[in-house]
Design an enzyme around this catalytic site. Structure first.
Site, PDB file in Angstrom:
ATOM      1  N   LYS B  81       0.852  -1.194   0.000  1.00  0.00           N
ATOM      2  CA  LYS B  81       0.000   0.000   0.000  1.00  0.00           C
ATOM      3  C   LYS B  81       0.886   1.242   0.000  1.00  0.00           C
ATOM      4  O   LYS B  81       1.892   1.293   0.714  1.00  0.00           O
ATOM      5  CB  LYS B  81      -0.904  -0.016   1.239  1.00  0.00           C
ATOM      6  N   SER B 156      -9.819   2.160   2.773  1.00  0.00           N
ATOM      7  CA  SER B 156      -8.928   2.885   1.903  1.00  0.00           C
ATOM      8  C   SER B 156      -7.995   1.996   1.085  1.00  0.00           C
ATOM      9  O   SER B 156      -7.470   2.415   0.065  1.00  0.00           O
ATOM     10  CB  SER B 156      -8.075   3.862   2.708  1.00  0.00           C
ATOM     11  N   SER B 180      -9.866  -0.258   6.968  1.00  0.00           N
ATOM     12  CA  SER B 180      -9.294  -0.126   5.615  1.00  0.00           C
ATOM     13  C   SER B 180      -8.599  -1.364   5.080  1.00  0.00           C
ATOM     14  O   SER B 180      -8.216  -1.404   3.912  1.00  0.00           O
ATOM     15  CB  SER B 180      -8.316   1.046   5.571  1.00  0.00           C
TER      16      SER B 180
END
Ligand SMILES: [Mg+2]
Ligand SMILES: [Zn+2]
Lengths: 99, 506, 500
Positions: B81, B156, B180
């Site tokens: 990420k 997210s 997330s």
């Protein structure tokens, strides 16, 4: 509780260093109002006798040894700078108090 | 052959690489090729580090050829990420404000992955500064859900989840502040784990909400997640909130669970997480999962956690408050973009213009909410009260875990919603994290494991399993047992139902 | 550019008002590393060479608290007679400023590590004044900005600024007094004496360089006035940039006379930050903010609370050195000093220096005579602190020994010391280079005495008549002839012998 005004949003934006536009002021005033009304419900159960929790895991006394570790070099430190001069970060003129 | 490699689990790939059946370079190349084929449609990656990945893979092959001892995931590709720093590789946090920033240091998670011989393919898309539940808040365009590219992949960490579901990577790293990792896992039919807060170092994780953020493993199977968990977890003196204790034995627990026996395990169903606002197909999938846990021998009881109803409002005070402070450093002085520096404007004006141009609307909204909640005069009513709710939520968890080993609920109230549906309604968007937030506030472990597809729309549903702090292994055992039973009942893993991506040959 | 101020005569200020002071002192600790990262904590490095992701506030970086800094904070608290918190935290103080990399300062807010103490300070007349301490808390320093363009390198009129973050994150202890009342006319003196006492204390604790000139000790002075009949404190100003002991005194005095004049003419004091100008001795208004700053403090989530065990606190109490006032008491007893003698010694800031000179072999009377009487004057003349004069206690002790053995006269000894102060090296080297040996050869002296007596026959006659006092003139002549390198006592003996 809140009914947040356009002026208050403008004040918040200034505190937070956001040069918001007039359109944004209107948009955010409406949205912040809805959000803040909704989150204000925390007050319903947060009575005086309840201690606040700031950290999820209750640790204390975490210390580092006072031993020098390598720093970044000057070039590395400045590599991402929008502007640099004489080994220093170059920034626009600073208003306000003398340091 | 290539399809074979991109569909294999991480555990299988590691074994085949270690046995020299296949080289790490071949595995990396297969995934890079797959990214090249499908990522135009998915947009899971913000940056693909082809050269770095192939170099890392080559190094693993050399080590294995030299007979060196390598870790259990050596040579396995992984997607990171874009919220974790990578030395020499761009890190943007999905924001314009950090466009072009190349960190001079690795996050501890990044370093551990490299040391364990994992091959970092690139950086995945995310909601800007991890603020969002749909990845629509990325400054670099939304990521699309491989199950239906008109729908959101969750957020997210939508990029990290979509990369798994699109077979672009067998493993990925996410971060979970309010859900997330778990919510994207749920809506993409993948496994996502939020370890106990303090279990994985936050050093180098670009902070959204410091007291809630936690990095964790994402995978297509429970065992793969556990293997990755053990690579990234453990004490780090660079993170003062990191727990100095042994990593919970999650791999052993996943292997134990795979035997399919949960007798003696007490499972609590959180009664607060059902009813209005929950998609019927999601609830039916959840009920079927609970029935399956019973069949595996678990004892199932209902548990009430009344303060969980206040978790969402508490979260939307604490997270923005901390974020308003954490994001203050993005000021155009030391790194990132700078806007409006024409030689006449002051530093303050340039800061304000840069932040205005560099942050998207959701980030600005949260910064202003946080600024408001921390202001003198409002602190006690907002931030202070939210911290008290946090205490109450921890007490609810403590009471629950006094009678059950794990708690379960749906991961998120609905399946993946269409892109654009909630962008103008922040409150509707926030509700996606209704069930996941309590574990962030209390800091305990939680994960999402696929519970099949919703019968009304055919989209994946997630089962959330929560365990006490540092008891992460309990939920791995339950999840692994459930995974085996579920696949047996469905006749195939959930992930095998991902449709062929439009315009892409399989 | 300073604005013109109406000032009230100081005596009148005291007649009409009572001053109230509040002193905030920031001390940079001289730990090896910074407060929250492993970068070296040293003054004066090349810009941006002692920086890392943490102290540059880079995305993702996290603080890790320096245990040595906590230890120093507790020791300072104990030396200031404070209570040490059983549990305390760091907080974030949020405001934007380019010299602060995170745009918040990691500091302590409502939970300081030490609180509720006092410091007894000695005033010029030897009396003690107790200054109550509100708190001592830990925080981090900011970076330094260099203002480019504009006339004077000052912030106003500058075109742009250049930032060096070497100092960002250096550990600071902020020590805040309670309001200091009851000083009357001695307010400026109390302010100076307090900062002096604090400096000596921190030096004895060996926690800081306490160099006001380098900014490792910085004082902000809050000053307000109460009319004689008032029951509440007046509005205060906070004067920053007060970077020497003398400036502390001057700044307080200036603010008192400025505020008094303003109040007397019906004006109001603005609560504001003011800057002290060393060259003019006056203060000037900083930028007034239209609204009070809202720092939005909240507990620092990246650091865990500090809960010093009582065992640890007592262990640290055991490490406290003899504190300056304890040493003074001991010295007075051991050397049987009168209160006046002790006061002179303390006022000269010479306790340590005299003690060290005694340790090097001198008597305390000799050592005091040098440091308090002679070297203090030299220091004043050269405009430096006594301790920075450039001569060591060991060197003074050696000069004293040479006087005692007759190898130097007092006059020669002073010349030797001047040489050392002028950078000519060790006392022995100065003696060698300047040829400063006592002429102790009697035959050489006798020759000079005979010549002097011959040159002044009337004086010689007086001495022979028994008027011994007249010998002074001959001694003078002999000393002149020997360029002062004779022992005057011996010369006198030789004169009397020759004339009897
Ligand atoms: Mg301070
Ligand atoms: Zn540093």
């Amino acid at each position: 509780m809140p009914s947040i005004s356009r002026d208050e949003v403008a004040h918040l934006a200034r505190l937070a260093r956001l040069a918001v536009t007039d359109d944004e002021l209107d948009l955010f005033a409406g949205q912040l109002d809805v959000i803040l009304q909704s989150v204000a419900t925390v007050g319903d159960i947060a009575t005086a006798d309840i201690p606040p929790t700031s950290h999820a895991v209750p640790l204390t006394n975490v210390f580092r040894e006072d031993v020098v570790r390598p720093s970044l070099g000057q070039q590395q430190a400045l590599a991402g700078a929008p502007a640099a001069e004489d080994g220093r970060f170059r920034v626009p003129r600073i208003l306000g108090e003398e340091a | 052959m290539t399809a074979d490699l991109t569909r294999a689990t991480a555990a299988e790939l590691a074994a085949r690489i270690a046995n020299r059946e296949v080289s790490a370079v071949e595995v990396a190349q297969a995934h890079l090729d797959r990214i090249g084929e499908v990522d135009g449609a998915v947009n899971a990656f913000l940056h693909v580090d082809t050269e770095g990945a192939l170099n890392a893979a080559r190094k693993v092959d050399e080590d294995i050829a030299a007979g060196a001892h390598v870790g259990p995931l050596a040579g396995v590709p992984i997607a990171l990420k874009d919220v974790l720093t990578t030395e020499g590789v761009p890190t943007t946090v999905g924001s314009k404000i950090l466009e072009g920033w190349i960190p001079p240091y690795d996050a501890t998670v990044t370093r551990r992955l490299k040391e364990a011989g994992l091959v970092i393919l690139g950086k995945t898309n995310m909601d800007e500064f991890a603020m969002g539940s749909s990845t629509e808040n990325s400054a670099y365009g939304p990521t699309r859900n491989p199950w239906d590219t008109d729908r959101i992949p969750g957020g997210s960490g939508g990029g990290s989840a979509a990369a798994l579901a699109a077979f672009e990577a067998p493993l990925s790293i996410g971060t979970d502040t309010g859900g997330s990792i778990r919510q994207p896992g749920a809506v993409t039919g993948t496994v996502g784990v939020k370890p106990t807060y303090g279990g994985v170092s936050r050093y180098g994780l670009v902070a959204f909400s410091s007291s809630l953020d936690q990095a964790g493993p994402c995978a297509r199977t429970v065992l793969d997640a556990a293997l990755l968990h053990e690579v990234i977890a453990g004490y780090d003196p660079m993170d003062s909130t990191s727990i100095d204790a042994p990593v919970p034995p999650v791999v052993a627990a996943a292997r134990e669970g795979a035997n399919g026996d949960l007798s003696g395990v007490r499972v609590g169903v959180v009664t607060q997480f059902s009813g209005e606002g929950y998609q019927p197909g999601v609830l039916r999938s959840f009920e079927a999962a609970v029935a399956q846990l019973k069949q595996l021998g678990a004892e199932v009881v209902e548990v009430s956690c009344p303060s969980f109803d206040y978790a969402l409002p508490a979260y939307y005070l604490i997270a923005p408050s901390e974020a308003s402070s954490n994001l203050a450093r993005f000021d155009a002085m030391r790194y990132g973009i700078r806007v409006g520096d024409d030689g006449t404007r002051s530093a303050e004006e340039v800061m304000s213009l840069t932040r205005e141009a560099g942050f998207g609307p959701e980030v600005k909204r949260r910064i202003m909410i946080g600024t408001y909640a921390l202001s003198s005069g409002y602190y006690d009513a907002y931030y202070g009260s939210a911290q008290k709710v946090r205490t109450l939520i921890s007490r609810d968890f403590d009471a629950a875990f006094a009678t059950v080993d794990v708690l379960v609920s749906p991961t998120t109230p609905t399946t993946a919603f269409p892109i654009g549906e909630r962008t103008n309604d922040p409150m509707a968007m926030y509700k996606a994290d209704l069930c996941t937030i309590p574990a962030n506030l209390a800091g305990n472990a939680a994960m999402s494991v696929p519970s099949g597809l919703s019968d009304e729309d055919g989209l994946p549903v997630g089962l959330q399993i929560m365990a006490p702090a540092l008891q992460d292994h309990r939920m791995y055992r339950v999840a692994a047992a459930y995974e085996v039973a579920r696949d047996a009942a469905l006749g195939a893993p959930v992930i095998s139902g991902v449709p062929q991506l439009a315009g892409v040959a399989r | 550019m300073t604005s013109v101020h109406e000032l009230m005569d100081y005596a009148e200020v005291i007649e009409r008002f009572d001053p109230v002071l509040g002193l905030e002192v920031h001390v940079e600790l001289h730990t090896n590393t910074k407060m929250f990262c492993g970068c070296a904590n040293v003054f004066g490095g090349e810009p941006n060479t002692q920086v890392c992701p943490v102290c540059l506030g880079m995305p993702g970086a996290l603080p890790a608290l320096n245990g040595k800094a906590v230890e120093s904070a507790i020791r300072i608290g104990l030396a200031l007679n404070c209570e040490i918190a059983e549990w305390c935290r760091f907080a974030r103080k949020n405001y934007f400023y380019p010299d602060m990399p995170k745009n918040f300062q990691t500091s302590q807010y409502d939970e300081p590590i030490a609180f509720n103490g006092y410091l007894d300070v000695t005033l010029d007349d030897g009396s003690l004044f107790r200054v109550e301490i509100e708190r001592a808390h830990m925080e981090e320093d900011t970076g330094k900005s260099l203002h480019v363009g504009g006339a004077t390198g000052r912030i106003h009129g500058a075109e742009h600024s250049l930032l060096d973050y070497n100092r960002a994150g250096v550990p600071l202890i902020e020590i805040v007094t309670k309001p200091i009342t009851g000083t009357g006319e001695r307010a400026p003196e109390v302010a100076r004496a307090y900062v002096t006492a604090l400096r000596d204390l921190l030096k004895a604790l060996d926690v800081s360089d306490v160099r006001m000139d380098q900014g490792s000790l910085r004082c902000d002075a809050n000053v307000s006035l109460m009319a004689k009949d008032a029951t509440e404190f007046g509005t205060r100003t906070e004067t920053k940039n007060v970077n020497s002991l003398r400036s502390v005194e001057r700044a307080v005095r200036f603010e008192m006379t400025r505020q008094a004049a303003l109040l007397a003419s019906g004006g109001e004091i603005t609560q504001e930050t003011r800057h002290f100008d060393e060259s003019t001795g006056s203060t000037s208004s900083g930028r007034t903010k239209e609204t009070a700053e809202d720092y939005r403090y909240f507990p620092e989530p990246d650091l865990v609370p500090i809960a010093p065990s009582r065992e640890w606190v007592e262990e640290l109490r055991g490490t406290l050195p003899e504190l300056p006032w304890e040493r003074r008491k001991r010295v007075q007893q051991e050397w049987s000093l009168t209160d006046a003698e002790l006061r002179d010694l303390v006022n000269a800031g010479a306790v340590d220096l005299v003690t060290a000179t005694v340790d090097a072999g001198a008597t305390h009377a000799e050592a005091r005579s040098w440091w308090v009487a002679y070297l203090t004057k030299e220091a004043n003349a050269r405009g430096v602190e006594l301790a920075e004069l450039g001569i060591t206690p060991a060197q003074i002790a050696r000069v004293i020994a040479l006087v005692n053995s007759g190898e130097l006269t007092n006059k020669l000894a002073r010349e030797v010391v001047t040489g050392v102060l002028d950078g000519e090296g060790e006392p022995e080297a100065v003696i060698e280079a300047r040829g400063l040996k006592v002429v102790s050869d009697d035959s050489a002296l006798e020759k000079a005495v005979d010549e002097a007596l011959a040159a002044q026959p009337d004086v010689a006659a007086k001495i022979r008549d028994g008027k011994v006092a007249a010998a002074g003139a001959i001694v003078g002549a002999v000393m002149k002839a020997t360029k002062g390198q004779a022992d005057a006592k011996r010369v006198r003996e030789l004169i009397i012998a020759r004339c009897s």
